[in-house]
Design a protein around this motif. Structure first.
Motif, PDB file in Angstrom:
ATOM      1  N   CYS A   9      -1.660  -6.721  -0.440  1.00 37.54           N
ATOM      2  CA  CYS A   9      -1.127  -5.469  -1.002  1.00 37.54           C
ATOM      3  C   CYS A   9       0.072  -5.801  -1.901  1.00 37.54           C
ATOM      4  O   CYS A   9       0.978  -6.533  -1.475  1.00 37.54           O
ATOM      5  N   ARG A  10       0.064  -5.249  -3.095  1.00 37.96           N
ATOM      6  CA  ARG A  10       1.182  -5.465  -4.042  1.00 37.96           C
ATOM      7  C   ARG A  10       2.249  -4.403  -3.778  1.00 37.96           C
ATOM      8  O   ARG A  10       2.007  -3.217  -3.893  1.00 37.96           O
ATOM      9  N   VAL A  11       3.438  -4.871  -3.403  1.00 41.58           N
ATOM     10  CA  VAL A  11       4.527  -3.970  -3.015  1.00 41.58           C
ATOM     11  C   VAL A  11       5.754  -4.273  -3.875  1.00 41.58           C
ATOM     12  O   VAL A  11       6.112  -5.450  -4.076  1.00 41.58           O
ATOM     13  N   THR A  12       6.428  -3.204  -4.357  1.00 42.55           N
ATOM     14  CA  THR A  12       7.635  -3.336  -5.179  1.00 42.55           C
ATOM     15  C   THR A  12       8.788  -2.582  -4.536  1.00 42.55           C
ATOM     16  O   THR A  12       8.615  -1.437  -4.091  1.00 42.55           O
ATOM     17  N   ASN A  13       9.950  -3.218  -4.464  1.00 36.89           N
ATOM     18  CA  ASN A  13      11.156  -2.556  -3.963  1.00 36.89           C
ATOM     19  C   ASN A  13      11.663  -1.589  -5.030  1.00 36.89           C
ATOM     20  O   ASN A  13      12.084  -2.010  -6.118  1.00 36.89           O
ATOM     21  N   PRO A  14      11.662  -0.256  -4.779  1.00 34.26           N
ATOM     22  CA  PRO A  14      12.084   0.695  -5.817  1.00 34.26           C
ATOM     23  C   PRO A  14      13.604   0.830  -5.944  1.00 34.26           C
ATOM     24  O   PRO A  14      14.086   1.518  -6.858  1.00 34.26           O
ATOM     25  N   TYR A  15      14.350   0.202  -5.061  1.00 33.82           N
ATOM     26  CA  TYR A  15      15.804   0.380  -5.052  1.00 33.82           C
ATOM     27  C   TYR A  15      16.473  -0.681  -5.919  1.00 33.82           C
ATOM     28  O   TYR A  15      15.927  -1.755  -6.187  1.00 33.82           O
ATOM     29  N   LEU A  16      17.758  -0.395  -6.304  1.00 31.05           N
ATOM     30  CA  LEU A  16      18.560  -1.310  -7.106  1.00 31.05           C
ATOM     31  C   LEU A  16      19.379  -2.244  -6.230  1.00 31.05           C
ATOM     32  O   LEU A  16      20.337  -2.866  -6.707  1.00 31.05           O
ATOM     33  N   GLU A  17      19.033  -2.345  -4.978  1.00 25.86           N
ATOM     34  CA  GLU A  17      19.718  -3.220  -4.047  1.00 25.86           C
ATOM     35  C   GLU A  17      18.688  -3.829  -3.087  1.00 25.86           C
ATOM     36  O   GLU A  17      17.574  -3.311  -2.950  1.00 25.86           O
ATOM     37  N   ASP A  18      19.098  -4.910  -2.439  1.00 28.08           N
ATOM     38  CA  ASP A  18      18.196  -5.543  -1.466  1.00 28.08           C
ATOM     39  C   ASP A  18      17.939  -4.606  -0.298  1.00 28.08           C
ATOM     40  O   ASP A  18      18.818  -3.818   0.086  1.00 28.08           O
ATOM     41  N   ALA A  19      16.725  -4.684   0.249  1.00 26.52           N
ATOM     42  CA  ALA A  19      16.364  -3.798   1.366  1.00 26.52           C
ATOM     43  C   ALA A  19      15.359  -4.494   2.274  1.00 26.52           C
ATOM     44  O   ALA A  19      14.661  -5.432   1.877  1.00 26.52           O
ATOM     45  N   VAL A  20      15.319  -3.991   3.504  1.00 26.32           N
ATOM     46  CA  VAL A  20      14.360  -4.468   4.503  1.00 26.32           C
ATOM     47  C   VAL A  20      13.393  -3.336   4.811  1.00 26.32           C
ATOM     48  O   VAL A  20      13.824  -2.197   5.071  1.00 26.32           O
ATOM     49  N   PHE A  21      12.104  -3.651   4.811  1.00 21.26           N
ATOM     50  CA  PHE A  21      11.075  -2.644   5.022  1.00 21.26           C
ATOM     51  C   PHE A  21      10.247  -3.016   6.254  1.00 21.26           C
ATOM     52  O   PHE A  21       9.919  -4.184   6.468  1.00 21.26           O
ATOM     53  N   ALA A  22       9.943  -1.979   7.047  1.00 24.60           N
ATOM     54  CA  ALA A  22       9.081  -2.148   8.207  1.00 24.60           C
ATOM     55  C   ALA A  22       7.643  -1.833   7.806  1.00 24.60           C
ATOM     56  O   ALA A  22       7.386  -0.823   7.144  1.00 24.60           O
ATOM     57  N   VAL A  23       6.727  -2.709   8.197  1.00 26.81           N
ATOM     58  CA  VAL A  23       5.307  -2.515   7.898  1.00 26.81           C
ATOM     59  C   VAL A  23       4.662  -1.865   9.127  1.00 26.81           C
ATOM     60  O   VAL A  23       4.550  -2.482  10.189  1.00 26.81           O
ATOM     61  N   VAL A  24       4.259  -0.600   8.968  1.00 25.79           N
ATOM     62  CA  VAL A  24       3.789   0.208  10.097  1.00 25.79           C
ATOM     63  C   VAL A  24       2.295   0.481   9.938  1.00 25.79           C
ATOM     64  O   VAL A  24       1.858   0.967   8.886  1.00 25.79           O
ATOM     65  N   PHE A  25       1.528   0.192  10.967  1.00 26.11           N
ATOM     66  CA  PHE A  25       0.104   0.536  11.007  1.00 26.11           C
ATOM     67  C   PHE A  25      -0.313   0.573  12.467  1.00 26.11           C
ATOM     68  O   PHE A  25       0.317  -0.039  13.333  1.00 26.11           O
ATOM     69  N   ASP A  26      -1.363   1.320  12.748  1.00 26.19           N
ATOM     70  CA  ASP A  26      -1.838   1.513  14.117  1.00 26.19           C
ATOM     71  C   ASP A  26      -3.321   1.167  14.191  1.00 26.19           C
ATOM     72  O   ASP A  26      -4.180   2.050  14.224  1.00 26.19           O
ATOM     73  N   GLU A  27      -3.599  -0.118  14.168  1.00 22.06           N
ATOM     74  CA  GLU A  27      -4.979  -0.604  14.265  1.00 22.06           C
ATOM     75  C   GLU A  27      -4.938  -2.020  14.816  1.00 22.06           C
ATOM     76  O   GLU A  27      -4.410  -2.940  14.173  1.00 22.06           O
ATOM     77  N   LEU A  67       8.620  -7.171   9.575  1.00 26.98           N
ATOM     78  CA  LEU A  67       9.639  -6.756   8.613  1.00 26.98           C
ATOM     79  C   LEU A  67       9.465  -7.539   7.319  1.00 26.98           C
ATOM     80  O   LEU A  67       9.101  -8.710   7.317  1.00 26.98           O
ATOM     81  N   LEU A  68       9.786  -6.866   6.197  1.00 24.45           N
ATOM     82  CA  LEU A  68       9.652  -7.443   4.863  1.00 24.45           C
ATOM     83  C   LEU A  68      10.984  -7.324   4.136  1.00 24.45           C
ATOM     84  O   LEU A  68      11.527  -6.222   3.998  1.00 24.45           O
ATOM     85  N   TYR A  69      11.522  -8.453   3.695  1.00 24.89           N
ATOM     86  CA  TYR A  69      12.789  -8.459   2.959  1.00 24.89           C
ATOM     87  C   TYR A  69      12.497  -8.600   1.473  1.00 24.89           C
ATOM     88  O   TYR A  69      11.819  -9.537   1.042  1.00 24.89           O
ATOM     89  N   LEU A  70      13.024  -7.637   0.671  1.00 28.39           N
ATOM     90  CA  LEU A  70      12.824  -7.654  -0.776  1.00 28.39           C
ATOM     91  C   LEU A  70      14.161  -7.498  -1.486  1.00 28.39           C
ATOM     92  O   LEU A  70      15.006  -6.691  -1.081  1.00 28.39           O
ATOM     93  N   GLN A  71      14.340  -8.266  -2.539  1.00 31.50           N
ATOM     94  CA  GLN A  71      15.499  -8.093  -3.388  1.00 31.50           C
ATOM     95  C   GLN A  71      15.294  -6.874  -4.294  1.00 31.50           C
ATOM     96  O   GLN A  71      14.222  -6.278  -4.327  1.00 31.50           O
TER      97      GLN A  71
END
Length: 417
Positions: A9-27, A67-71
């Motif tokens: 999956c191609r994912v882009t951080n939409p923010y102007l700062e570094d962020a951490v994203f949780a990858v949530v799925f139920d399967e 967890l996914l860390y993106l600049q």
């Protein structure tokens, strides 16, 4: 089941700062690829050239949310694999046959704002496994079942998720020998006839990589748990075996069938009639031709409904009788030979004796039966036909009475040249 489907999956951080994203799925069949070596293996197998970020994903605990860390404004490719090792649920299979699909939603949520930046819907069409090979085994109740099976070259890992079943690989002991699949299963109690025997069915998946993602073959196993009956005998003689037949509420006409009739043979062609509440036995004859042990499956089949009424696992053990006399012969392999040996009736009464051997390919008799007077001596005519055997060989000569019981055992040692 067992096959691994890989997607990114191609994912882009939409923010102007570094962020951490949780990858949530139920399967449970969907998981993220957290190991870089496994990621490289999957990309190579699927011919994908997207970049690999080995440290962009992590998990604090095995069961925790990845967890996914993106600049700031960074774009990455997040790897997922879809792999179901469980058998197909009949209800799900029915939905698939009616054109229905399951949809799995994958969300990327910012851990600080708790907002979702990306949602991905994955449609799942689950089908049955493609079985490359089937194996059927019979096992004794309340015992440990162990089987070792050679596996094809190139297999490096195996998987089986059936509870109670252990599937392991044993490396080859030397060059040229195949690796072994070792199966272990603790059998429970067998069902009481005329109920169907307890049967466990499961699949073992064989993979050509260390991460169990590149499926090569799927084997299906069936272990039928049966009550064990232990019997023993001596080589060259006949022993009577009686198998208890369970009582039933109606009259039945049964017939016994043996998987190895040369070793364990039903009496009177196996026919047996039972009445309601009657306790009876199925009579068999055990004729051991080699020392050692063997397992025989005996089925009692209803002749009217053609259903299996009862099934037994008969474990036989046999030993060689005590040798009374030994004889040594030098025999030319291309011509064979004829010899005579003496045998004396050890009784003070007339007797009828029958002779046999464990090597009918090497030894034959001029006569099979002899009538002896009290303490009378006869010559047993031996015929050794031409053979391709070169070197030492031996054959036992069994002298049995009319009931198939062994009276004496002679050993004939041949040296073929």
């Amino acid at each position: 089941p067992g096959e691994c489907n890989f997607f990114e999956c191609r994912v882009t951080n939409p923010y102007l700062e570094d962020a951490v994203f949780a990858v949530v799925f139920d399967e449970p069949s969907v998981s993220m690829v957290l190991d870089a070596a496994e990621w490289y293996t999957l990309k190579e197998a699927h011919s994908m050239a997207t970049p690999v970020e080995s440290r962009q994903l992590w998990q604090s605990e095995p069961a925790a949310t990845p967890l996914l860390y993106l600049q700031a404004k960074e774009t990455v490719y997040v790897p997922f694999k879809l792999q179901n090792l469980q058998p197909v649920d009949p209800s799900i299979q029915q939905q698939v046959e009616h054109g229905k699909r399951r949809t799995v939603k994958i969300e990327f949520q910012c851990t600080s704002s708790h907002q979702s930046i990306t949602e991905i819907n994955v449609d799942l069409d689950q089908t049955g496994a493609i079985i490359d090979r089937r194996w059927n085994f019979f096992a004794a109740e309340k015992e440990q079942f162990v089987a070792d099976i050679p596996i094809p070259l190139g297999i490096t890992s195996v998987r089986c998720v059936t509870p109670g079943v252990r599937a392991e690989m044993e490396p080859a002991q030397s060059d040229g020998e195949p690796s072994l699949l070792i199966l272990r299963y603790r059998c429970g109690a067998a069902s009481i006839p005329p109920a169907h025997p307890t049967c466990l069915q499961f699949c073992v998946h064989l993979y050509t990589d260390a991460f169990s993602v590149i499926l090569d073959q799927t084997w299906k196993f069936s272990i039928t748990v049966l009550p064990r009956v232990q019997v023993s005998g001596r080589v060259g003689e006949m022993s009577q075996v009686k198998l208890p037949v369970p009582a039933c509420s109606s009259a039945r006409e049964l017939c016994a069938y043996s998987s190895r009739p040369s070793l364990l043979m039903p009496v009177a062609e196996g026919h047996l009639k039972i009445t309601p509440g009657q306790q009876c036995v199925a009579e068999m004859e055990l004729v051991c031709r080699r020392p050692g042990g063997a397992d025989v499956i005996v089925n009692l089949v209803d002749l009217f409904s053609h259903e299996c009424f009862a099934r037994y696992l008969v474990s036989t053990t046999s030993s060689v009788p005590t040798v009374k006399d030994s004889y040594e012969l030098d025999v030319a392999s291309h011509t064979g030979a004829r010899r005579k040996v003496k045998y004396t009736n050890p009784y003070d009464t007339p007797q009828v004796f029958h002779v046999g051997t464990d090597r009918p390919d090497l030894l034959q008799f001029v006569r099979q039966s002899f009538e002896f007077g009290p303490r009378e001596t006869h010559l047993l005519g031996l015929m050794l036909p031409p053979t391709n055997v070169v070197g030492p060989a031996q054959a036992y000569i069994f002298v049995n009475n009319d009931f198939g019981q062994n009276e004496d055992c002679l050993l004939l040692a041949m040296n073929y040249f």
